[in-house]
Design a protein around this motif. Structure first.
Motif, PDB file in Angstrom:
ATOM      1  N   UNK A  25     -14.091   1.259  -9.594  1.00  0.00           N
ATOM      2  CA  UNK A  25     -13.739   1.279  -8.177  1.00  0.00           C
ATOM      3  C   UNK A  25     -12.258   0.934  -8.030  1.00  0.00           C
ATOM      4  N   UNK A  26     -11.590   1.688  -7.181  1.00  0.00           N
ATOM      5  CA  UNK A  26     -10.173   1.430  -6.900  1.00  0.00           C
ATOM      6  C   UNK A  26      -9.970   1.497  -5.397  1.00  0.00           C
ATOM      7  N   UNK A  27      -9.490   0.407  -4.831  1.00  0.00           N
ATOM      8  CA  UNK A  27      -9.157   0.366  -3.403  1.00  0.00           C
ATOM      9  C   UNK A  27      -7.820  -0.345  -3.268  1.00  0.00           C
ATOM     10  N   UNK A  28      -6.781   0.419  -2.995  1.00  0.00           N
ATOM     11  CA  UNK A  28      -5.456  -0.164  -2.864  1.00  0.00           C
ATOM     12  C   UNK A  28      -5.041  -0.899  -4.127  1.00  0.00           C
ATOM     13  N   UNK A  29      -4.709  -2.175  -3.990  1.00  0.00           N
ATOM     14  CA  UNK A  29      -4.247  -2.980  -5.132  1.00  0.00           C
ATOM     15  C   UNK A  29      -5.394  -3.484  -5.997  1.00  0.00           C
ATOM     16  N   UNK A  30      -6.632  -3.223  -5.584  1.00  0.00           N
ATOM     17  CA  UNK A  30      -7.801  -3.722  -6.300  1.00  0.00           C
ATOM     18  C   UNK A  30      -8.370  -2.662  -7.236  1.00  0.00           C
ATOM     19  N   UNK A  31      -8.657  -3.056  -8.469  1.00  0.00           N
ATOM     20  CA  UNK A  31      -9.319  -2.189  -9.441  1.00  0.00           C
ATOM     21  C   UNK A  31     -10.477  -2.951 -10.063  1.00  0.00           C
ATOM     22  N   UNK A  32     -11.642  -2.296 -10.130  1.00  0.00           N
ATOM     23  CA  UNK A  32     -12.825  -2.945 -10.689  1.00  0.00           C
ATOM     24  C   UNK A  32     -13.505  -2.017 -11.681  1.00  0.00           C
ATOM     25  N   UNK A  33     -13.708  -2.525 -12.880  1.00  0.00           N
ATOM     26  CA  UNK A  33     -14.523  -1.844 -13.885  1.00  0.00           C
ATOM     27  C   UNK A  33     -15.870  -2.559 -13.879  1.00  0.00           C
ATOM     28  N   UNK A  34     -16.860  -1.942 -13.235  1.00  0.00           N
ATOM     29  CA  UNK A  34     -18.143  -2.608 -13.037  1.00  0.00           C
ATOM     30  C   UNK A  34     -18.850  -2.837 -14.362  1.00  0.00           C
ATOM     31  N   UNK A  35     -18.794  -1.856 -15.254  1.00  0.00           N
ATOM     32  CA  UNK A  35     -19.501  -1.980 -16.527  1.00  0.00           C
ATOM     33  C   UNK A  35     -18.959  -3.131 -17.359  1.00  0.00           C
ATOM     34  N   UNK A  36     -17.647  -3.253 -17.427  1.00  0.00           N
ATOM     35  CA  UNK A  36     -17.035  -4.328 -18.214  1.00  0.00           C
ATOM     36  C   UNK A  36     -16.833  -5.600 -17.412  1.00  0.00           C
TER      37      UNK A  36
END
Length: 255
Positions: A156-167
Protein backbone atom coordinates in the motif's frame (compact mmCIF):
# COMPACT_ATOMS: atom_id res chain seq x y z
CA UNK A 1 -2.79 -14.23 45.09
CA UNK A 2 -1.80 -17.87 45.36
CA UNK A 3 0.77 -19.02 47.94
CA UNK A 4 4.38 -19.38 46.91
CA UNK A 5 5.01 -22.39 44.65
CA UNK A 6 6.79 -25.43 46.03
CA UNK A 7 10.17 -26.70 44.80
CA UNK A 8 8.64 -28.84 42.06
CA UNK A 9 6.44 -26.02 40.80
CA UNK A 10 9.39 -23.64 40.79
CA UNK A 11 11.15 -25.92 38.33
CA UNK A 12 8.12 -25.77 36.04
CA UNK A 13 6.95 -22.18 36.10
CA UNK A 14 6.26 -22.43 32.38
CA UNK A 15 3.91 -25.27 31.48
CA UNK A 16 3.00 -26.61 28.07
CA UNK A 17 -0.20 -28.25 26.86
CA UNK A 18 -0.79 -31.69 28.40
CA UNK A 19 -3.08 -33.11 25.75
CA UNK A 20 -1.85 -35.65 23.22
CA UNK A 21 -4.37 -34.67 20.55
CA UNK A 22 -3.20 -32.28 17.82
CA UNK A 23 -3.77 -28.61 18.51
CA UNK A 24 -3.95 -25.65 16.09
CA UNK A 25 -0.92 -23.54 15.34
CA UNK A 26 -2.24 -20.72 17.54
CA UNK A 27 -0.42 -20.96 20.85
CA UNK A 28 -1.56 -18.70 23.67
CA UNK A 29 0.69 -17.72 26.57
CA UNK A 30 -1.18 -16.96 29.81
CA UNK A 31 0.81 -14.90 32.32
CA UNK A 32 -0.80 -14.51 35.75
CA UNK A 33 0.33 -15.28 39.31
CA UNK A 34 -3.22 -16.30 40.28
CA UNK A 35 -3.22 -20.01 39.52
CA UNK A 36 -7.00 -20.33 39.68
CA UNK A 37 -7.37 -17.72 36.95
CA UNK A 38 -4.71 -19.53 34.93
CA UNK A 39 -6.53 -22.86 35.30
CA UNK A 40 -9.86 -21.29 34.33
CA UNK A 41 -8.52 -19.52 31.24
CA UNK A 42 -6.48 -22.52 30.19
CA UNK A 43 -9.48 -24.86 30.37
CA UNK A 44 -11.63 -22.56 28.25
CA UNK A 45 -8.93 -21.95 25.66
CA UNK A 46 -7.97 -25.61 25.35
CA UNK A 47 -11.65 -26.46 24.98
CA UNK A 48 -11.52 -24.28 21.85
CA UNK A 49 -8.45 -26.27 20.74
CA UNK A 50 -5.84 -23.60 21.34
CA UNK A 51 -2.42 -24.73 22.49
CA UNK A 52 -1.69 -23.09 25.85
CA UNK A 53 1.46 -22.33 27.82
CA UNK A 54 1.48 -20.53 31.15
CA UNK A 55 3.88 -18.47 33.23
CA UNK A 56 3.41 -17.12 36.73
CA UNK A 57 5.82 -14.19 36.65
CA UNK A 58 7.24 -11.70 34.17
CA UNK A 59 10.70 -13.22 33.87
CA UNK A 60 9.33 -16.68 33.08
CA UNK A 61 6.93 -15.09 30.61
CA UNK A 62 9.79 -13.51 28.67
CA UNK A 63 11.66 -16.83 28.56
CA UNK A 64 8.52 -18.56 27.24
CA UNK A 65 7.95 -15.87 24.63
CA UNK A 66 11.50 -16.13 23.30
CA UNK A 67 11.38 -19.91 23.23
CA UNK A 68 7.91 -20.48 21.76
CA UNK A 69 7.09 -17.20 19.94
CA UNK A 70 3.32 -17.47 20.54
CA UNK A 71 1.22 -15.09 18.43
CA UNK A 72 -0.78 -13.88 21.46
CA UNK A 73 -0.23 -13.38 25.19
CA UNK A 74 -2.77 -12.83 27.97
CA UNK A 75 -0.78 -10.71 30.42
CA UNK A 76 -1.71 -9.83 34.00
CA UNK A 77 -0.78 -6.29 34.96
CA UNK A 78 0.22 -7.01 38.57
CA UNK A 79 2.99 -9.62 38.63
CA UNK A 80 5.43 -10.39 41.48
CA UNK A 81 8.67 -9.43 39.71
CA UNK A 82 8.30 -7.62 36.41
CA UNK A 83 4.83 -6.11 36.12
CA UNK A 84 2.76 -6.20 32.95
CA UNK A 85 3.86 -2.73 31.94
CA UNK A 86 7.53 -3.69 32.06
CA UNK A 87 6.90 -6.95 30.20
CA UNK A 88 4.97 -5.09 27.49
CA UNK A 89 7.75 -2.53 27.13
CA UNK A 90 10.33 -5.30 26.80
CA UNK A 91 8.27 -7.21 24.22
CA UNK A 92 7.71 -4.17 22.05
CA UNK A 93 11.42 -3.35 22.15
CA UNK A 94 12.48 -6.84 21.03
CA UNK A 95 12.48 -7.31 17.25
CA UNK A 96 11.66 -11.04 17.51
CA UNK A 97 8.73 -10.46 19.87
CA UNK A 98 7.40 -7.12 18.69
CA UNK A 99 4.50 -8.59 16.68
CA UNK A 100 3.11 -10.54 19.63
CA UNK A 101 -0.51 -9.61 20.30
CA UNK A 102 -1.00 -8.58 23.93
CA UNK A 103 -4.27 -8.62 25.84
CA UNK A 104 -3.69 -7.12 29.25
CA UNK A 105 -5.60 -8.53 32.25
CA UNK A 106 -6.06 -6.04 35.05
CA UNK A 107 -7.96 -5.69 38.31
CA UNK A 108 -7.26 -1.96 38.25
CA UNK A 109 -10.27 -0.03 37.02
CA UNK A 110 -8.69 3.41 36.65
CA UNK A 111 -8.73 4.55 33.02
CA UNK A 112 -5.24 6.03 33.40
CA UNK A 113 -3.78 2.60 34.20
CA UNK A 114 -5.42 1.08 31.13
CA UNK A 115 -4.33 3.95 28.91
CA UNK A 116 -0.71 3.54 30.07
CA UNK A 117 -0.85 -0.12 29.04
CA UNK A 118 -2.22 0.78 25.62
CA UNK A 119 0.36 3.51 25.13
CA UNK A 120 3.13 1.03 25.94
CA UNK A 121 1.84 -1.21 23.16
CA UNK A 122 -0.88 -3.50 24.55
CA UNK A 123 -3.47 -4.35 21.90
CA UNK A 124 -6.41 -4.74 24.25
CA UNK A 125 -7.27 -5.08 27.92
CA UNK A 126 -9.85 -6.98 29.95
CA UNK A 127 -10.84 -5.95 33.46
CA UNK A 128 -11.12 -8.53 36.25
CA UNK A 129 -13.43 -10.15 37.16
CA UNK A 130 -14.24 -11.28 33.63
CA UNK A 131 -16.33 -13.82 31.78
CA UNK A 132 -13.90 -16.43 30.38
CA UNK A 133 -16.10 -16.74 27.29
CA UNK A 134 -15.43 -13.07 26.57
CA UNK A 135 -11.70 -13.67 26.89
CA UNK A 136 -11.91 -16.52 24.36
CA UNK A 137 -13.94 -14.30 22.02
CA UNK A 138 -11.34 -11.52 22.25
CA UNK A 139 -8.50 -13.97 21.61
CA UNK A 140 -10.27 -15.46 18.60
CA UNK A 141 -11.10 -12.04 17.16
CA UNK A 142 -7.54 -10.71 17.43
CA UNK A 143 -6.01 -13.83 15.92
CA UNK A 144 -8.51 -13.89 13.06
CA UNK A 145 -7.86 -10.23 12.38
CA UNK A 146 -4.14 -10.90 12.16
CA UNK A 147 -4.62 -13.90 9.86
CA UNK A 148 -7.10 -12.06 7.67
CA UNK A 149 -4.74 -9.15 7.08
CA UNK A 150 -1.86 -11.50 6.31
CA UNK A 151 -4.02 -13.30 3.75
CA UNK A 152 -4.66 -9.96 2.01
CA UNK A 153 -0.95 -9.30 1.69
CA UNK A 154 -0.12 -6.49 -0.67
CA UNK A 155 1.78 -3.22 -0.88
CA UNK A 156 0.00 0.00 0.00
CA UNK A 157 1.24 3.47 -0.89
CA UNK A 158 -0.53 6.66 0.16
CA UNK A 159 1.49 9.83 -0.15
CA UNK A 160 4.53 9.61 2.13
CA UNK A 161 3.34 6.30 3.60
CA UNK A 162 4.43 2.91 2.24
CA UNK A 163 3.33 -0.41 3.70
CA UNK A 164 4.44 -3.92 2.81
CA UNK A 165 1.70 -5.95 4.45
CA UNK A 166 3.34 -9.33 3.91
CA UNK A 167 6.64 -8.30 5.49
CA UNK A 168 4.86 -5.99 7.96
CA UNK A 169 7.15 -3.11 7.03
CA UNK A 170 6.10 0.54 7.16
CA UNK A 171 8.05 3.50 5.85
CA UNK A 172 7.31 7.18 6.24
CA UNK A 173 9.23 9.41 3.84
CA UNK A 174 11.56 6.44 3.19
CA UNK A 175 12.27 6.02 6.91
CA UNK A 176 11.26 2.70 8.53
CA UNK A 177 9.00 2.85 11.58
CA UNK A 178 8.14 0.09 14.06
CA UNK A 179 4.45 -0.40 14.84
CA UNK A 180 2.65 -2.67 17.26
CA UNK A 181 0.21 -5.20 15.72
CA UNK A 182 -2.77 -2.99 16.53
CA UNK A 183 -1.09 0.16 15.24
CA UNK A 184 -0.19 -1.72 12.05
CA UNK A 185 -3.76 -2.95 11.61
CA UNK A 186 -5.12 0.52 12.29
CA UNK A 187 -2.83 2.13 9.72
CA UNK A 188 -3.56 -0.60 7.17
CA UNK A 189 -7.30 -0.03 7.58
CA UNK A 190 -6.86 3.70 7.02
CA UNK A 191 -4.48 3.22 4.06
CA UNK A 192 -6.87 0.84 2.32
CA UNK A 193 -9.46 3.64 2.15
CA UNK A 194 -7.63 7.00 2.07
CA UNK A 195 -9.98 9.92 2.51
CA UNK A 196 -12.77 7.75 3.90
CA UNK A 197 -14.09 8.86 7.28
CA UNK A 198 -14.23 5.94 9.70
CA UNK A 199 -16.45 6.23 12.74
CA UNK A 200 -14.86 5.29 16.04
CA UNK A 201 -17.04 2.20 16.31
CA UNK A 202 -16.23 1.16 12.76
CA UNK A 203 -12.50 1.48 13.33
CA UNK A 204 -12.56 -0.49 16.55
CA UNK A 205 -14.64 -3.22 14.94
CA UNK A 206 -12.28 -3.50 11.97
CA UNK A 207 -9.07 -3.20 13.97
CA UNK A 208 -9.92 -5.37 16.99
CA UNK A 209 -12.44 -7.60 15.30
CA UNK A 210 -15.43 -6.93 17.57
CA UNK A 211 -17.60 -4.13 18.88
CA UNK A 212 -15.73 -2.62 21.79
CA UNK A 213 -17.64 -1.09 24.70
CA UNK A 214 -14.68 0.02 26.82
CA UNK A 215 -13.46 3.50 27.63
CA UNK A 216 -13.80 6.08 24.88
CA UNK A 217 -10.10 6.86 25.05
CA UNK A 218 -8.95 3.39 23.97
CA UNK A 219 -9.00 4.22 20.26
CA UNK A 220 -7.58 7.66 20.98
CA UNK A 221 -4.58 6.02 22.67
CA UNK A 222 -3.83 3.87 19.63
CA UNK A 223 -4.21 6.90 17.34
CA UNK A 224 -1.92 8.94 19.59
CA UNK A 225 0.74 6.24 19.47
CA UNK A 226 0.43 5.92 15.69
CA UNK A 227 0.71 9.65 15.16
CA UNK A 228 3.79 9.83 17.37
CA UNK A 229 5.50 7.38 15.01
CA UNK A 230 4.38 8.60 11.57
CA UNK A 231 3.65 12.31 11.86
CA UNK A 232 6.32 14.98 11.43
CA UNK A 233 4.60 16.88 14.26
CA UNK A 234 2.15 14.70 16.23
CA UNK A 235 0.61 17.83 17.75
CA UNK A 236 -0.37 19.00 14.25
CA UNK A 237 -1.18 15.74 12.41
CA UNK A 238 -1.22 15.93 8.63
CA UNK A 239 -1.67 12.22 7.86
CA UNK A 240 -4.21 10.82 10.31
CA UNK A 241 -6.88 13.50 10.55
CA UNK A 242 -9.54 13.84 13.24
CA UNK A 243 -13.08 14.37 11.96
CA UNK A 244 -14.69 15.91 15.02
CA UNK A 245 -17.86 14.23 16.22
CA UNK A 246 -17.35 11.28 13.86
CA UNK A 247 -13.94 9.62 13.88
CA UNK A 248 -10.75 9.57 11.80
CA UNK A 249 -9.55 9.45 8.22
CA UNK A 250 -6.24 9.18 6.38
CA UNK A 251 -5.41 12.22 4.28
CA UNK A 252 -5.49 11.48 0.55
CA UNK A 253 -2.52 11.97 -1.77
CA UNK A 254 -3.81 15.31 -3.02
CA UNK A 255 -4.00 16.91 0.44
Amino acid sequence: MDPNPGPVEQLALVEGNSYNEPMPEERILIVDDDREIVRLLRSYLERERYAVSVAYDGESALHALRRELPPLMLLDLMLPDRDGWEVTRTVRGDERLANTLIIMLTARVEDTDKIIGLELGADDYITKPFNPREVVARVRALLRRSQRRTARATTLVVGALQMDVERRNVQVRDTAVELTPTEFSLLQTLMESPGYVFTRTELMDRVLGYDYSGVDRMLDSHIKNLRRKIEADPRKPQLVRTVYGIGYRLAGEQE
